[in-house]
Design an enzyme around this catalytic site. Structure first.
Site, PDB file in Angstrom:
ATOM      1  N   SER A 259       1.004  -1.179   0.015  1.00  8.17           N
ATOM      2  CA  SER A 259       0.076  -0.117   0.030  1.00  8.17           C
ATOM      3  C   SER A 259       0.847   1.220  -0.023  1.00  8.17           C
ATOM      4  O   SER A 259       1.902   1.175   0.737  1.00  8.17           O
ATOM      5  CB  SER A 259      -0.919   0.053   1.253  1.00  8.17           C
ATOM      6  OG  SER A 259      -1.038   1.132   1.778  1.00  8.17           O
ATOM      7  N   LYS A 260       0.379   2.370  -0.413  1.00  6.58           N
ATOM      8  CA  LYS A 260       1.161   3.694  -0.409  1.00  6.58           C
ATOM      9  C   LYS A 260       1.237   4.217   0.775  1.00  6.58           C
ATOM     10  O   LYS A 260       2.018   4.987   1.230  1.00  6.58           O
ATOM     11  CB  LYS A 260       0.272   4.567  -1.463  1.00  6.58           C
ATOM     12  CG  LYS A 260       0.531   4.640  -2.889  1.00  6.58           C
ATOM     13  CD  LYS A 260      -0.042   5.794  -3.483  1.00  6.58           C
ATOM     14  CE  LYS A 260       0.493   6.031  -5.165  1.00  6.58           C
ATOM     15  NZ  LYS A 260       0.143   7.175  -5.526  1.00  6.58           N
TER      16      LYS A 260
END
Length: 493
Positions: A259-260
């Site tokens: 995930s970012k």
């Protein structure tokens, strides 16, 4: 893979947030592919989403690519014959081509609202979430006019073909989407704003991109792109369709897509820790590709020489921070000693170990101890705690609390006193003389095992249980400072 055209690959990120390691892996594979084939890498910025895109993120992308040495042949700050290379400056091109596609019947005006589409699906006994039902394909001019009279503005949709769409994916082999499974997509909003579904393939076509290497998450949009390419060919915008290759996901913990929001995804965290470009590029290349079954470490030149897109795995790649550090450490240790010192200085300055402008004497000390430290670090920031003892002011020097508790308790006094007695008698303050004196005093004299004998001396002098080699450290620190630290470490001092 076709070799008939000069390779033109592209990297076209949106400037949102900080650069993600998965995004940079995509950049690396496109760069290595272009370089391997003696082709060109086009760097294009997809910045048409004013709500999410930022100039700060754009500058961060440039910074990331420059730091890693991933250069581009066309794009921002380089130029090229197919510019401009920021989509926000290409709006007139999208309008012109959309109009040509509309005039040719490749696009059509669609007035249906989402609510109407869902209701038609329900009336037909279908799942309302199936999406657009191609209802507006064959509206008459009278029907269109009635919608306009109601105040409706149409979106422009691409007429998808009625046959299966098949392509030979460079990573995944033959992929087919059955006819009728992809609804006619919107290419232009009702307000005239072009969508990614139009701008991305149009830019690829106008820039003569031969190979589209991109993330697996974009694979569902590929049939729409291939269909649009066929339309662009029919109206004379391009004369070929690029080859596609979809790169595997980069996974984080628990087999979830990285995930970012995961700190492990932020490229600049690795630079801050002290990864070097050679090490990080080596590791990123392993996220879906390998140079050989029994080899993980290679140079950037070796990567370019060996890289073949058809050797990229279709399976998800897991980001392993420990393996990344280990590979980086191998590259750090391979640096020339002077280069290691040069790259380490900014980390020492940032940590306050060295001033902004280190003196010649400080740099000489660093060059002397550099090779000893270099063998013990995996990232450049590791050097901070290993060399701090050499540069700290004697008035403020104190061993780390945990190290002092472990090694400088009451039973350390005989070791420290014997060390002082032996060292004070030395005529020359050299590492070999220091070693001989301490071994004689502590191992022979007190009958201690080396580990127990030297731990209190190491902590007293360097402040840590882990340090560069003890005798060389003491020689560099000097007689007066070394003896002073040993005295101050005596219990009750």
């Amino acid at each position: 893979m076709s070799e008939t055209k000069a390779v033109r690959a592209r990297f076209c990120p949106s400037p949102t947030g900080t650069p993600h390691v998965g995004l940079i892996r995509t950049a690396l594979f496109n760069w290595a592919f272009a370089r391997h084939h003696g082709g060109s890498l086009v760097f294009r910025i997809e910045d048409t989403d004013a709500a999410r895109d930022s100039e700060e993120s754009y500058e961060a992308l440039l910074d990331a690519l420059r730091w890693l040495g991933l250069d581009w042949d066309e794009g921002p700050e380089v130029g090229g014959e197919y510019g401009p290379y920021r989509q926000s400056e290409r709006g007139h091109l999208y309008s012109e081509i959309a109009q040509k596609l509309l005039d040719a019947g490749e696009l059509y005006e669609a007035f249906s609202t989402n609510e109407e589409v869902e209701q038609r699906r329900r009336d037909a006994g279908q799942d309302p979430k199936l999406g657009y039902d191609n209802f507006d394909r064959d509206l008459t001019e009278e029907q269109k006019q009635r919608f306009r009279d109601e105040g409706r503005s149409p979106v422009l949709r691409l007429r998808m073909p009625d046959e299966d769409l098949t392509w030979n994916d460079l990573v995944r082999g033959e992929i087919t989407f059955k006819a009728g499974t992809i609804p006619d997509p919107v290419l232009v909003r009702a307000n005239g704003q072009p969508l990614y579904t139009l701008t991305n393939p149009v830019d690829d076509a106008l820039m003569r991109i031969t190979h589209v290497l991109r993330g697996e998450d974009l694979l569902p949009s590929t049939p729409r792109q291939i269909a649009l390419y066929a339309a662009l060919r029919r109206i004379g915008v391009t004369d070929f369709t690029p080859e596609f290759g979809h790169l595997p996901y980069v996974m984080g913990e628990g087999n979830k897509k990285l995930s970012k929001r995961d700190p492990k995804s932020n490229l600049f965290n690795y630079r801050d820790e002290g990864f070097i470009p050679e090490g990080l590029l080596n590791y990123l290349a392993l996220l879906g590709w390998s140079i050989a079954d029994d080899r993980d470490v290679f140079t950037v030149d070796e990567l370019v020489e060996a890289f073949e897109i058809t050797k990229v795995s279709a399976n998800p790649a897991r980001f392993d921070a420990k393996k990344a550090e280990a590979i980086n450490g191998t590259h750090v240790r391979a640096l020339p000693a002077e280069e290691f010192v040069r790259r380490t200085v900014p980390y020492l300055v940032r940590a306050g170990v060295l001033p902004d402008e280190p003196s010649d004497d400080q740099l000489d000390k660093l060059r002397t101890i550099g090779p000893l430290v270099q063998e013990r670090v995996t990232v450049l920031s590791d050097a901070v705690n290993l060399v701090r003892f050499l540069f700290v002011d004697e008035d403020t020097f104190a061993p780390e609390e945990a190290a002092a508790t472990k090694a400088l308790g009451p039973d350390s006094e005989p070791v420290l006193r014997a060390s002082l007695d032996a060292l004070e008698k030395l005529d020359e303050w050299r590492s070999d003389a220091i070693e001989a004196a301490l071994k004689e005093a502590l191992v022979d004299g007190l009958g201690l095992k080396p580990r127990k004998a030297f731990a209190p001396v190491r902590v007293a002098v360097t402040g840590r249980t882990v340090s560069p080699p003890l005798y060389e450290s003491m020689e560099l620190l000097g007689r007066e400072n070394s003896l002073g630290r040993l005295r101050r470490a005596l219990p009750g001092h």
